[in-house]
Scaffold this active site. Structure first.
Site, mmCIF file in Angstrom:
data_model
loop_
_atom_site.group_PDB
_atom_site.id
_atom_site.type_symbol
_atom_site.label_atom_id
_atom_site.label_comp_id
_atom_site.label_asym_id
_atom_site.label_seq_id
_atom_site.Cartn_x
_atom_site.Cartn_y
_atom_site.Cartn_z
ATOM 1 C CB CYS A 256 5.323 16.335 7.288
ATOM 2 S SG CYS A 256 4.303 15.707 8.625
ATOM 3 C CB CYS B 55 5.197 11.863 9.777
ATOM 4 S SG CYS B 55 3.741 12.560 9.018
ATOM 5 C CG ASP C 130 -10.105 -8.874 -8.936
ATOM 6 O OD1 ASP C 130 -10.985 -9.690 -9.218
ATOM 7 O OD2 ASP C 130 -9.471 -8.887 -7.878
ATOM 8 C CG ASP D 258 -6.506 -8.631 -5.001
ATOM 9 O OD1 ASP D 258 -7.326 -9.052 -5.833
ATOM 10 O OD2 ASP D 258 -6.566 -8.880 -3.798
ATOM 11 C CG ASP E 298 -7.173 -10.637 -10.465
ATOM 12 O OD1 ASP E 298 -8.145 -10.948 -11.159
ATOM 13 O OD2 ASP E 298 -7.245 -10.248 -9.299
#
Lengths: 728, 51
Positions: free
Chosen positions: A44, A47, A447, A627, A631
């Site tokens: 926004c 920010c 995972d 991750d 994997d």
């Protein structure tokens, strides 16, 4: 990031060490650097102001500008400002921030292809508006010379515009024909060429109908679809590159005089590389000197560190935890195990791409269909009237009116709206067909380490230690970079404990820490080393003098949103499976906590991929969320895959979607959005088909005037776009 | 009808002007951060110190 960011790195040229000073004195350029920082959390006006204010307040920062679309800040700063300081300042102010490698980003800074498409689109819109204006005059009843003049001016505008703006279609159609295939661009090109050709011929003969406006409108609508499609992909690509830029691969090479920081690309087999505690091993090789513990979780999924000493084989990607080690390089860069697995993924990915998207399926039916209808219409009219001019006009009208403006927009408009919506929620879509595949998922495989958990252990039961023990434990724990020690130190500091004074604190790599306190030896470390009974879970052991050793157990924290996600998936009736490389005890304890009943522990990377394969063979549509290196094969084997932003680059490369924030919650949103998107795409195809069913008979019957063609074309394109916008 | 001889070139010229303006804005990077610009306009500190 800057040359001075890394104190261990001597400059490439000796003069550069003093150059900044000399430059400041002389006032010569370049004295400032351009730094890039990713701020994924901003959303926004507040920010933007906040981030810029924080950065402006820091010494050495000249200018900071937030790009909200890319969630990125460009900072102009003095050369001695380093990106990590800026990130720390932002994190302290409550903004998640990561430094980016500007070298990797430079390639994506200017999106040349996107700008070229946008420019063509602008020219097409300009030409279309002017030609339409002239056409309105013709439609409202201009006659004779006036009409011819209007047609000639239209031709003068439309022909160059069509030649310039339609190039992407002509090139693609030509490539398809050369390869002996038909794609959507073939009917498009043919329609444009026929429309312009017959219109020009008609104009020369003072004919009544000219389709210049249709030809240019076709280009405009299709370019709009093309541009939307390109922008979605470019956003995903630049964000993926941004993730790659988060890792700055460097190695400390040991030379005759000392160590030298070099890029991993410059390391050769046989070189000696130093890896400090807390660093990631950049190469494959053999440990030559030093002892340490290695965190192999990214390769195997196992959370417990493995002890390594001289002669042991180490791999790129493993994290060095406790001791400084020297590694003799056996393979670096593209030759490492890590890269090889990443390459395997690329090969496997080509195999997965045999998924036919809805758009391709539609094009396959559509392209031959319109050509056959148009050819039949031409032959029919020629036989009926024996007039080639009429027959050609009818054929052109059929091709124009069936031309896939709506089809060309149907998919890109929906995917753009859906990816924009998901990007705002923190999920990035890398593959064009990922949403379509996600919509069909009925089985979700997770995972554990680093995916459902943060991958950072938290010490349990610290408050049960006596005050003295807490002080000793904190004093010892502060002496190590080992993640367990670090986490314990944080936990104790949060309890308000202050460390006692210890003498001769020493780290024994692979074992633990030792010190002297009031004449007694105190130790914090492995069970065997402090002569304690080892627990089944991850734990460290504290022994003071001759007293009994006390175990401090650790537990991984559950990632934000993970529990809600599992509950949400179960509520939707999806099958949820936990597939981890970690040991049985840790996995089942964790599964019970998060509410997953189907569990597989100690799965090797190949086993993970096999499980996914078996699930798919049994007819399940599988979503894999993971991750680690272990994997990647499973991520590729699944129908769709998602990885968090913290995942290894190879894992992110193998997945279709990447979570940009820390929370897992967007996955539920993505599933809902994907179902909605698939529905919209199908609706759009229905709209386009209904319009074709109504318009084609008109065109074949020779009733399709340029006005009707223009109205039908515009209204179908508009309906399709508006329908897609309902997703936002 | 003679007025068309004037109006058509005028409308074309105006359109071309818009096209050139668009091309210039594109080059200047005005479309690089559409989302941020939409928010920036709401900032209080923006108009006080135009750069």
């Amino acid at each position: 990031m800057t040359a001075l960011a890394d104190p261990a790195r001597p400059s490439a040229c000796p003069a550069c060490d003093v150059a900044p000073l000399a430059e400041q004195v002389a006032g010569a350029a370049p004295v400032q650097a351009r730094l890039m920082i990713a701020v994924p959390g901003i959303h926004c006006a507040g920010c933007i102001s906040g981030v810029e204010r924080v950065l402006h307040a820091l010494p050495g920062v000249r200018d900071a500008r937030v790009n909200l679309t890319l969630r990125r800040v460009a900072v102009e700063a003095d050369l001695d400002v380093d990106a990590d300081t800026l990130c720390h300042a932002l994190t302290d102010a409550g903004f998640e921030a990561h430094a980016l490698d500007p070298g990797v980003l430079a390639a994506t800074e200017i999106d040349a292809k996107g700008r070229a498409l946008l420019m063509r689109l602008a020219v097409a819109v300009f030409a279309m508006m002017n030609v339409m204006l002239l056409s309105v005059a013709v439609w409202s009843g201009a006659e004779g010379v006036t009409r011819d003049m209007m047609h000639w001016i239209s031709a003068a505008i439309a022909i160059p515009a069509v030649i310039f703006t339609g190039q992407p279609f002509y090139a693609s159609a030509f490539a398809a024909l050369k390869a002996g295939r038909l794609n959507m661009d073939v009917p498009i090109t043919l329609a444009i060429v026929l429309a312009v050709g017959t219109s020009l011929y008609e104009t020369m003969l003072s004919g009544e109908h000219a389709y210049f406006d249709a030809a240019i409108a076709l280009c405009t609508f299709l370019l709009a679809g093309r541009y939307l499609d390109h922008r979605t992909r470019a956003n995903a690509r630049s964000a993926a590159q941004e993730l790659a830029a988060l890792e700055v691969p460097r190695a400390l090479r040991i030379t005759g005089e000392g160590t030298q920081t070099v890029s991993v690309a410059d390391v050769r087999p046989g070189d000696l590389v130093r890896v400090l505690p807390g660093g990631r091993i950049p190469v494959d090789g053999v440990l030559r000197d030093g002892a340490t513990e290695l965190d192999r979780s990214i390769m195997t999924g196992e959370t417990l560190p493995a002890v390594a000493g001289p002669g042991d084989v180490v791999h790129a990607g493993e994290a060095n935890l406790t001791g400084a080690i020297t590694v003799e390089v056996q393979a670096a860069g593209r030759d490492t195990e890590l890269s090889r697995i990443a390459d395997l993924v690329a090969v496997a990915e080509a195999g997965r791409n045999n998924y036919t998207s809805l758009a391709d399926a539609a094009a396959k039916l559509y392209a031959p269909g319109v050509h056959i209808i148009s050819a039949l219409a031409a032959v029919g009219w020629f036989l009926a009237t024996m007039d080639l001019r009429v027959a050609l006009n009818i054929a052109a009208a059929v091709l124009i009116i069936t031309c896939p403006c709506a089809l060309g927009l149907a998919v890109p408009a929906v995917t753009t709206a859906a990816s924009a919506r998901l990007f705002r929620k923190g999920l990035l879509i890398k593959s064009g067909t990922a949403l379509e595949r996600l919509a069909q998922v009925d089985t979700v495989v997770f995972d554990k380490t680093g995916t459902l958990t943060d991958g950072a252990p938290v010490a349990l039961g610290l408050e049960r230690l006596s005050d003295a023990d807490q002080g000793v434990a904190l004093a010892l724990a502060q002496g190590s970079a080992h993640p367990l020690a670090q986490s314990m130190a944080r936990g104790l500091a949060d309890l308000g404990v202050s460390p006692v004074a210890l003498d001769a604190v020493q780290e024994h790599p692979g074992f633990g820490l030792e010190g002297q306190w009031r004449g007694q030896t105190v130790r914090l470390g492995r069970a065997g080393w402090v002569r304690a009974e080892a627990l089944a879970t991850t734990a460290t052991y504290l022994k003071i003098g001759e007293g009994a050793a006390q175990a401090i157990a650790f537990d991984d924290t559950i990632r934000t949103g993970a529990e809600a996600l599992v509950a949400g998936l179960k509520a939707q009736g999806k099958r949820v499976i936990l597939l981890s490389g970690d040991v049985e005890a840790a996995v089942s304890a964790f599964a019970a906590r998060i509410g997953i009943t189907e569990v597989m522990a100690e799965a090797r990377p190949e086993a993970k991929a096999k499980v996914i394969g078996a699930l798919r063979d049994s007819g399940a549509k599988v979503l894999m969320v993971g991750d680690g290196m272990n994997d990647t094969a499973a991520l590729t084997a699944a129908d769709v895959s998602i990885s968090p932003a913290t995942a290894l680059e190879a894992a992110r490369a193998a997945s279709d979607m990447v979570l940009t924030g820390g929370s897992l919650a967007p996955i539920l949103d993505a599933m809902a959005t994907s179902v909605a998107a698939r529905k919209r795409i199908k609706e759009n195809f229905t709209i386009a088909s209904v319009y074709n069913l109504l318009a084609v008979p008109l065109a074949v019957a020779g009733l399709c005037s340029p006005l009707i063609a223009a109205l039908a074309m515009s209204s179908s394109s508009l309906t399709v776009s508006l329908n897609a916008l309902r997703l936002r | 009808m003679e007025v068309l001889g004037l109006l058509i070139p005028v409308s074309l010229a105006l359109g071309a002007l818009g096209l050139v303006a668009f091309w210039w804005l594109l080059k200047k990077g005005q479309f690089d951060d559409p989302e941020g610009d939409a928010h920036r306009i709401l900032r209080d500190d923006y108009d006080d110190k135009p750069k």
